[in-house]
Design a protein around this motif. Structure first.
Motif, PDB file in Angstrom:
ATOM      1  N   VAL A  29      45.236  23.118  33.248  1.00 18.76           N
ATOM      2  CA  VAL A  29      45.975  23.142  34.507  1.00 18.76           C
ATOM      3  C   VAL A  29      46.700  24.481  34.609  1.00 18.76           C
ATOM      4  CG1 VAL A  29      47.767  22.025  35.914  1.00 18.76           C
ATOM      5  CG2 VAL A  29      46.369  20.645  34.346  1.00 18.76           C
ATOM      6  N   MET A  30      46.430  25.237  35.682  1.00 23.20           N
ATOM      7  CA  MET A  30      47.124  26.506  35.910  1.00 23.20           C
ATOM      8  C   MET A  30      47.864  26.417  37.228  1.00 23.20           C
ATOM      9  SD  MET A  30      47.808  29.384  34.556  1.00 23.20           S
ATOM     10  CE  MET A  30      49.022  30.506  35.241  1.00 23.20           C
ATOM     11  N   LEU A  31      49.182  26.625  37.147  1.00 25.29           N
ATOM     12  CA  LEU A  31      50.048  26.504  38.315  1.00 25.29           C
ATOM     13  C   LEU A  31      50.632  27.866  38.672  1.00 25.29           C
ATOM     14  CD1 LEU A  31      51.872  23.300  37.095  1.00 25.29           C
ATOM     15  CD2 LEU A  31      49.977  23.420  38.729  1.00 25.29           C
ATOM     16  N   PHE A  32      50.766  28.109  39.964  1.00 31.47           N
ATOM     17  CA  PHE A  32      51.288  29.381  40.454  1.00 31.47           C
ATOM     18  C   PHE A  32      52.444  29.142  41.415  1.00 31.47           C
ATOM     19  CE2 PHE A  32      46.771  30.056  39.585  1.00 31.47           C
ATOM     20  CZ  PHE A  32      46.804  31.200  38.792  1.00 31.47           C
ATOM     21  N   ILE A  37      54.296  35.792  43.694  1.00 26.32           N
ATOM     22  CA  ILE A  37      53.121  35.654  42.823  1.00 26.32           C
ATOM     23  C   ILE A  37      51.851  35.676  43.676  1.00 26.32           C
ATOM     24  CG2 ILE A  37      51.898  34.156  41.197  1.00 26.32           C
ATOM     25  CD1 ILE A  37      54.371  35.519  39.979  1.00 26.32           C
ATOM     26  N   LEU A  38      51.666  34.670  44.521  1.00 26.24           N
ATOM     27  CA  LEU A  38      50.518  34.653  45.438  1.00 26.24           C
ATOM     28  C   LEU A  38      50.735  35.591  46.628  1.00 26.24           C
ATOM     29  CD1 LEU A  38      49.817  30.848  45.348  1.00 26.24           C
ATOM     30  CD2 LEU A  38      48.159  32.616  44.768  1.00 26.24           C
ATOM     31  N   VAL A  57      42.818  38.398  48.950  1.00 29.74           N
ATOM     32  CA  VAL A  57      41.500  37.775  48.870  1.00 29.74           C
ATOM     33  C   VAL A  57      40.970  37.766  47.427  1.00 29.74           C
ATOM     34  CG1 VAL A  57      40.139  39.845  49.409  1.00 29.74           C
ATOM     35  CG2 VAL A  57      39.288  37.589  50.059  1.00 29.74           C
ATOM     36  N   LEU A  58      41.290  38.784  46.637  1.00 28.29           N
ATOM     37  CA  LEU A  58      40.846  38.812  45.239  1.00 28.29           C
ATOM     38  C   LEU A  58      41.490  37.676  44.443  1.00 28.29           C
ATOM     39  CD1 LEU A  58      40.966  42.653  44.496  1.00 28.29           C
ATOM     40  CD2 LEU A  58      38.938  41.246  44.947  1.00 28.29           C
ATOM     41  N   ASP A  59      42.770  37.439  44.703  1.00 29.84           N
ATOM     42  CA  ASP A  59      43.446  36.313  44.054  1.00 29.84           C
ATOM     43  C   ASP A  59      42.755  35.007  44.403  1.00 29.84           C
ATOM     44  OD1 ASP A  59      45.366  38.063  43.053  1.00 29.84           O
ATOM     45  OD2 ASP A  59      46.903  37.507  44.509  1.00 29.84           O
ATOM     46  N   GLY A  60      42.404  34.864  45.673  1.00 25.17           N
ATOM     47  CA  GLY A  60      41.738  33.640  46.134  1.00 25.17           C
ATOM     48  C   GLY A  60      40.430  33.400  45.417  1.00 25.17           C
ATOM     49  N   TYR A  61      39.641  34.447  45.228  1.00 24.22           N
ATOM     50  CA  TYR A  61      38.362  34.279  44.555  1.00 24.22           C
ATOM     51  C   TYR A  61      38.561  33.919  43.080  1.00 24.22           C
ATOM     52  CZ  TYR A  61      33.444  34.771  43.515  1.00 24.22           C
ATOM     53  OH  TYR A  61      32.155  34.517  43.130  1.00 24.22           O
ATOM     54  N   GLY A  62      39.595  34.465  42.458  1.00 29.08           N
ATOM     55  CA  GLY A  62      39.914  34.087  41.080  1.00 29.08           C
ATOM     56  C   GLY A  62      40.259  32.611  40.980  1.00 29.08           C
ATOM     57  N   ILE A  63      41.034  32.118  41.933  1.00 26.97           N
ATOM     58  CA  ILE A  63      41.402  30.699  41.970  1.00 26.97           C
ATOM     59  C   ILE A  63      40.165  29.831  42.168  1.00 26.97           C
ATOM     60  CG2 ILE A  63      42.598  28.960  43.390  1.00 26.97           C
ATOM     61  CD1 ILE A  63      44.807  31.183  43.775  1.00 26.97           C
ATOM     62  N   ILE A  64      39.296  30.232  43.076  1.00 23.88           N
ATOM     63  CA  ILE A  64      38.049  29.491  43.302  1.00 23.88           C
ATOM     64  C   ILE A  64      37.235  29.415  42.016  1.00 23.88           C
ATOM     65  CG2 ILE A  64      35.791  29.656  44.453  1.00 23.88           C
ATOM     66  CD1 ILE A  64      37.358  30.664  46.953  1.00 23.88           C
ATOM     67  N   ASN A  65      37.171  30.507  41.268  1.00 17.44           N
ATOM     68  CA  ASN A  65      36.424  30.517  40.004  1.00 17.44           C
ATOM     69  C   ASN A  65      37.040  29.576  38.972  1.00 17.44           C
ATOM     70  OD1 ASN A  65      34.255  32.215  40.619  1.00 17.44           O
ATOM     71  ND2 ASN A  65      35.485  34.041  40.242  1.00 17.44           N
ATOM     72  N   GLY A 162      52.813  40.915  42.363  1.00 19.68           N
ATOM     73  CA  GLY A 162      52.495  39.707  43.099  1.00 19.68           C
ATOM     74  C   GLY A 162      51.908  40.026  44.461  1.00 19.68           C
ATOM     75  N   GLY A 163      50.901  39.263  44.857  1.00 22.32           N
ATOM     76  CA  GLY A 163      50.237  39.475  46.136  1.00 22.32           C
ATOM     77  C   GLY A 163      49.301  40.664  46.156  1.00 22.32           C
ATOM     78  N   LYS A 164      49.168  41.338  45.031  1.00 19.00           N
ATOM     79  CA  LYS A 164      48.352  42.557  44.947  1.00 19.00           C
ATOM     80  C   LYS A 164      47.302  42.463  43.849  1.00 19.00           C
ATOM     81  CE  LYS A 164      50.875  44.613  48.064  1.00 19.00           C
ATOM     82  NZ  LYS A 164      50.390  44.726  49.412  1.00 19.00           N
ATOM     83  N   GLY A 165      46.890  41.243  43.498  1.00 19.50           N
ATOM     84  CA  GLY A 165      45.846  41.063  42.494  1.00 19.50           C
ATOM     85  C   GLY A 165      46.336  40.525  41.159  1.00 19.50           C
ATOM     86  N   ALA A 166      47.612  40.213  41.036  1.00 20.44           N
ATOM     87  CA  ALA A 166      48.153  39.687  39.776  1.00 20.44           C
ATOM     88  C   ALA A 166      47.537  38.334  39.428  1.00 20.44           C
ATOM     89  CB  ALA A 166      49.676  39.558  39.864  1.00 20.44           C
ATOM     90  N   VAL A 167      47.384  37.477  40.422  1.00 14.41           N
ATOM     91  CA  VAL A 167      46.797  36.155  40.179  1.00 14.41           C
ATOM     92  C   VAL A 167      45.349  36.306  39.726  1.00 14.41           C
ATOM     93  CG1 VAL A 167      46.084  33.997  41.312  1.00 14.41           C
ATOM     94  CG2 VAL A 167      48.385  34.901  41.672  1.00 14.41           C
ATOM     95  N   ARG A 168      44.619  37.240  40.319  1.00 16.59           N
ATOM     96  CA  ARG A 168      43.224  37.467  39.913  1.00 16.59           C
ATOM     97  C   ARG A 168      43.162  37.901  38.457  1.00 16.59           C
ATOM     98  NH1 ARG A 168      38.392  38.424  42.437  1.00 16.59           N
ATOM     99  NH2 ARG A 168      36.789  38.657  40.859  1.00 16.59           N
ATOM    100  N   GLU A 169      44.052  38.795  38.056  1.00 12.37           N
ATOM    101  CA  GLU A 169      44.109  39.216  36.648  1.00 12.37           C
ATOM    102  C   GLU A 169      44.294  38.005  35.745  1.00 12.37           C
ATOM    103  OE1 GLU A 169      46.592  42.558  35.164  1.00 12.37           O
ATOM    104  OE2 GLU A 169      47.078  42.762  37.302  1.00 12.37           O
TER     105      GLU A 169
END
Length: 187
Positions: A29-32, A37-38, A57-65, A162-169
């Motif tokens: 389980v990964m929570l943000f 952050i997002l 959008v990059l963060d979104g694709y990471g979440i989808i993965n 945050g909001g600049k690809g941190a979630v994707r990382e």
């Protein structure tokens, strides 16, 4: 393609300890957090007082993965926003709690409800409201523009804000630690 993967692997694994890799490998389980952050944490209002949020959008694709690979993903925010609900729905995020002031208490509830121990949870936050929740989970993450006392608590700090690809990382780190990222890249 092999050279590209080596470059990507080196980018993701920049001085990542074995301890962090092991904790990420066990995440179910990964929570943000949302604001900071997002999103960048900026609040944009129009003349009517309507609030806007900008998501990456990059963060979104990471979440989808993460979701595609069986990891439960959730957004927990101290604020309420229709934009956050829409983004969660768009990405297939099933865990969404807004207006939560005690995120640590919510983590206990979620852990009990899902029957998954907190040692299988990760949380990415950036402010005082996130600290206790970050201390409860196995993997805690933050962004470089968070306050120093939050960075001192986090096990891992992203390169991007945050909001600049941190979630994707963060998502890529988890997927790589589970040996799944290579398959995503090669497909």
């Amino acid at each position: 393609m092999k050279n590209f993967f080596n470059i990507l692997k080196n980018h993701i694994r920049y001085s990542i300890s074995e301890n962090i890799k092991n904790k990420c490998a066990n995440i179910e389980v990964m929570l943000f957090d949302v604001d900071g952050i997002l999103t960048s944490g900026d609040l944009i209002y129009d003349y009517t007082g309507e609030k806007y949020k900008i998501f990456n959008v990059l963060d979104g694709y990471g979440i989808i993965n993460l979701i595609k690979h069986g990891i439960h993903v959730g957004f927990i925010s101290g604020r309420n926003s229709k934009a956050v609900s829409k983004r969660a729905n768009e990405l297939g995020v099933k865990i969404l709690e807004q207006g939560i002031n005690n995120k640590a208490e919510y983590l206990d509830f979620l852990s009990n409800n899902m029957n998954i121990n907190l040692d299988k949870f990760g949380f990415m936050g950036d402010d005082i409201i996130d600290i206790v929740a970050m201390k409860k989970v196995a993997f805690s993450a933050t962004v470089p523009n968070s306050p120093e006392y939050v960075k001192n608590i986090a096990l891992w700090v992203s390169k991007n804000n945050g909001g600049k690809g941190a979630v994707r990382e963060c998502c890529d780190l988890i997927l790589d630690s589970k040996n799944l990222l290579k398959n995503i890249i090669n497909n």
